[in-house]
Design an enzyme around this catalytic site. Structure first.
Site, short mmCIF file in Angstrom:
data_model
loop_
_atom_site.label_atom_id
_atom_site.label_comp_id
_atom_site.label_asym_id
_atom_site.label_seq_id
_atom_site.Cartn_x
_atom_site.Cartn_y
_atom_site.Cartn_z
N ASP A 290 0.84 -1.20 0.00
CA ASP A 290 0.00 0.00 0.00
C ASP A 290 0.87 1.25 0.00
OD1 ASP A 290 -2.30 1.88 0.98
OD2 ASP A 290 -3.30 -0.06 0.71
N TRP B 289 -5.85 1.32 -7.12
CA TRP B 289 -5.83 2.69 -7.68
C TRP B 289 -6.67 3.56 -6.76
CZ3 TRP B 289 -4.26 4.41 -12.86
CH2 TRP B 289 -4.65 5.71 -13.17
N ASP B 290 -5.99 4.39 -5.99
CA ASP B 290 -6.67 5.20 -4.97
C ASP B 290 -6.91 6.61 -5.49
OD1 ASP B 290 -7.78 5.82 -2.52
OD2 ASP B 290 -6.07 5.14 -1.36
N ASN C 218 -7.87 10.20 -3.21
CA ASN C 218 -8.23 10.57 -1.85
C ASN C 218 -8.72 12.00 -1.65
OD1 ASN C 218 -7.89 8.21 -0.18
ND2 ASN C 218 -5.77 8.26 -0.85
N CYS D 62 -10.36 2.47 -5.55
CA CYS D 62 -10.55 2.88 -4.16
C CYS D 62 -10.60 4.40 -4.19
CB CYS D 62 -9.35 2.38 -3.35
SG CYS D 62 -9.19 3.06 -1.69
N ASP E 278 -12.85 2.49 4.17
CA ASP E 278 -11.68 2.48 5.05
C ASP E 278 -12.04 1.98 6.43
OD1 ASP E 278 -9.91 3.27 3.16
OD2 ASP E 278 -9.74 5.34 3.84
C1 GLA Z 1 -6.83 5.64 1.46
C2 GLA Z 1 -7.29 4.23 1.22
C3 GLA Z 1 -6.67 3.32 2.25
C4 GLA Z 1 -5.17 3.40 2.16
C5 GLA Z 1 -4.72 4.85 2.33
C6 GLA Z 1 -3.25 5.02 2.05
O1 GLA Z 1 -7.33 6.16 2.64
O2 GLA Z 1 -8.68 4.17 1.24
O3 GLA Z 1 -7.08 1.99 2.06
O4 GLA Z 1 -4.75 2.90 0.92
O5 GLA Z 1 -5.42 5.72 1.43
O6 GLA Z 1 -2.85 6.32 2.20
#
Ligand code: GLA
Length: 716
Positions: free
Chosen positions: A365, A476-477, A479, A517, A539
């Protein structure tokens, strides 16, 4: 047999295994919806909807100037409409400078299969899918709308897009372009929406529409965990197993809006598509705009029936071809076990134990790149941090292979940290509004995916990282939410850029399992599922909270799309402790993974988990792709069942008990006349189907945070 039958009128009969949608051209040339409910006989002649013949002159605006005509658009059940000619319900299209729009039938065209739309993701057709284009034209405005319906007969789904063409001599500006407008033949409905927030996604909210109007929308630039784009219109009495309901969803990841409006004449209008707030799209003469695909299904068999149709559609027509009905691996994800603190040696030490527990892959991760030691820096610098990972990802891959594990990799390619080499080199690549300094979310900005050079850079850079790492999987996130938009209509252009980037990276690498994600489930939608077949649902890995989230998602999405990991106890988000058996049972009805430090498990816990993971792997085709039932249980229990022709697995998860409560029996509604073996741990019963349908007594005292797994096998 054709799934779309056209007869004189014209009348268009769109059919699935369970439903009929009937359209006809009305007396003034507008497209009317005659029926959308249970399947009708193959040949339908006269109108299905009765004209109630009431005197409605009160506030009616008649369509024509002819005093003898009483046709009113405001009272018709329509499949497309706008403002200005007497229909005052929510419109499907608005164009700047055209307060009056009036679209009438000018032609249709029927084709086999489903048609792809340039730049937008969509569903692949089933073998008997057909696509019907119905063209409606407003010659005064110089605009043509093609309503494009596609049938998915096996799934029981019908999809729809709108193609809007400027056929005039002057440019026009679209201010709204809905994918779907439909006047359902039902009144006094309820609506089930899926609302929440970060750590609390997809919470079902059931509201009575009554005589009002409900708007479900996102303005965040994402499909959004606060208000999910999918919703269900249902009867007041509809339950999991009985009653009618309609499912709606969008193959779209951006800001969306669906309105569900009571109509005075016994129908309910649903309008759905890109959120018009902030939307604007210029169309030069000859240009066309295509909306995202809207998905609809009807069930007369309650919410479970509807979900089963939608699950089949997602499993067979939405997820990438390679992953259709292909069992998903058990991953060990490093996030909650290490966060940013790891080295190759520490990862390998954990991975060695994870492999013994049954994991098939390490997903590395956040934190493996640039100078990233927390979430303040380095997004965009996708070069491996050799101080943490000497020898890079290649060496990590090699050492994992020795353990029989594959390598998966976390990336957040859409984002850039202001503290990064990439941002210092290309500050103009980040999204910024002119003359304003940009706002940060989780200390990051987003890259401007509307710029071709930014897309090219991402495609090259991410592709190179994946190839060098020989990654089998990508998380693939994304945020943050979109702010500082440079122009009107920007959000949609961003989505188009994102879809291009995803297609160019993963199209040539179909063997990579892409899990998307967005701070958990902030972008859990059908469009993302066309690129990657599973999504990190939240999360929040607390098993109690997760059960609610997973149950919410199950209304619209199959278990195969919902990634669900077993985490540490006490849980990192809630501090709640839960026994391993309960944590396992909460995850095992979805795509199971591990998200804990395996080196910290006691020997007893490790043995228990290894046995449980081995069992999961032996049943995962059924658990990920079986026919899914949410069971009603009023006793603080979450019960779900995955069934196939030979039996079922039922998860009976006791979230909370009250002292002395009597537990309801566990009914297995689909059991037929065969005998069944029912295995509950060490106990084995032989029961006839009739006894299962009536209910297996759940004996013994329930304890909070315990779980039973019933394995039911038909005895031939
Ligand atoms: C997001 C994702 C988490 C993790 C963090 C890493 O919050 O949802 O699962 O991968 O980023 O920074």
């Amino acid at each position: 047999m054709s799934s779309i039958v056209i007869t004189a009128g014209p009348v268009f009969h769109l059919r699935t295994a369970t439903a009929s949608l009937l359209l006809r051209v009305g007396e003034e040339g507008h497209l009317e919806l005659d029926w959308f409910a249970d399947r009708l006989p193959d040949t339908v002649s006269g109108p299905i909807r009765a004209d109630v013949g009431e005197d409605r002159t009160g506030l009616r605006v008649n369509y024509g100037a002819d005093a003898s005509s009483s046709y009113s658009l405001g009272e018709a059940a329509l499949a497309w409409s706008s403002l200005g000619k007497g229909d005052f319900r929510p419109p499907g299209i608005q164009v700047a400078g055209h307060p009056v729009l009036d679209f009438r039938y000018t032609g249709h065209h029927l084709q086999p299969g489903a048609l792809a739309a340039t730049g937008l993701p969509g569903a692949d057709g089933e073998s008997t899918s057909q696509t019907l284009d119905i063209t409606l034209t407003d010659p005064v405005a110089g605009i043509e709308c093609v309503l494009r319906w596609t049938t998915f007969p096996d799934s029981g789904v019908i999809t729809r897009r709108t193609l809007i063409r400027n056929t005039g001599q002057l440019p026009v500006v679209l201010e709204q372009a809905a994918s779907q407008l439909i006047d359902l033949p039902v009144a006094d409905t309820h609506v089930l929406t899926f609302d929440g927030s970060w750590l609390d996604e997809a919470q079902p909210t059931r509201l009575a529409v009554g005589k009002s109007q409900l708007v479900n929308e996102s303005m965040t630039g994402s499909s959004c965990s606060e208000h999910h784009p999918g919703l269900i219109v249902l009867g007041a009495d509809t339950t999991q197993s009985q009653g009618w309901c309609y499912g709606f969803n969008l193959v779209y990841s951006g800001s969306h809006r669906t309105s569900v409006a009571h109509s005075r004449w016994g129908s309910t209008r649903v309008v759905s598509g890109i959120n018009p707030t902030g939307f604007c799209w210029p169309l030069a003469p000859g240009e066309e705009f295509c909306t995202p695909e809207a998905v609809t299904a009807f069930s007369a068999d309650g919410l479970n029936g509807l979900s089963q149709q939608l699950h089949r559609f997602v499993n067979d027509c939405i997820v990438p071809a390679r992953w259709r009905r292909r069992a998903r691996p058990v991953v060990f994800n490093s996030w909650e076990s290490n966060y940013f603190d790891f080295t190759t040696d520490s990862l390998i030490a954990s991975a060695r134990v994870a492999a013994r527990l049954g994991a098939e892959m390490l997903v590395l991760d956040d934190g493996w790149f640039g100078a990233r030691h927390d979430d303040h820096s380095s997004l965009g610098d996708w070069q491996v941090n050799e101080r943490k990972l000497p020898g890079g990802l290649t060496e990590l891959h090699r050492r994992l292979a020795e353990l029989g594990l594959e390598l998966g990799l976390w990336l957040e390619p859409e984002a850039v940290s202001p503290d990064s080499e990439l941002y210092r080199a290309h500050p103009d690549w980040a999204i910024t509004a002119p003359h304003r300094s940009p706002s940060l979310g989780r200390h990051e900005l987003l890259l401007d995916l509307t710029q071709a050079q930014v897309r090219d850079y991402l495609v090259g850079q991410v592709g190179q990282v994946l190839d060098e790492a020989q990654a089998s999987y990508v998380k693939w996130d994304m945020n943050r939410l979109l702010s500082d938009l440079p122009s009107d209509g920007y959000q949609h252009r961003y989505q188009l850029g994102l879809y291009e980037v995803l297609g160019r990276i993963f199209g040539p690498r179909p063997e990579i399992l892409l899990e998307t994600c967005s701070s958990g489930g902030n972008r859990f939608d059908l469009a993302m599922l066309t690129f990657g077949p599973q999504i990190w649902a939240s999360d929040c890995t607390d098993p109690v909270q997760r059960l609610d989230i997973q149950r919410g998602l199950s209304y619209l999405y199959p278990a195969s799309t919902v990634s669900a990991h077993i985490s540490a106890s006490p849980n990192h988000q809630t501090g709640r402790s839960a026994p391993m058996a309960f944590r396992f049972a909460a995850s095992a009805s979805c795509v199971l993974g591990l998200e804990l430090d395996p080196t910290e498990l006691s020997q007893a816990e490790a043995d228990e988990l290894a046995a449980a993971v081995a069992w999961y792997k032996s049943r995962r085709e059924l658990l990920q792709f079986g026919t899914y039932y949410r069971m009603e249980a009023a006793d603080g229990t979450d019960i779900a069942c995955c069934a196939d022709d030979d039996g079922a697995v039922i998860f009976d998860r006791v979230v909370q008990v009250c002292p002395q409560q009597v537990r309801s029996a566990l009914t297995v509604p689909y059991a037929d006349e065969r005998w069944y073996e029912v295995r509950i741990g060490q106990q084995v019963l032989q029961l006839p189907g009739a006894a299962l349908r009536r209910g297996v007594p759940r004996t013994g005292r329930a304890r909070s945070l315990t779980a039973l797994i019933y394995e039911i096998t038909a005895v031939r």
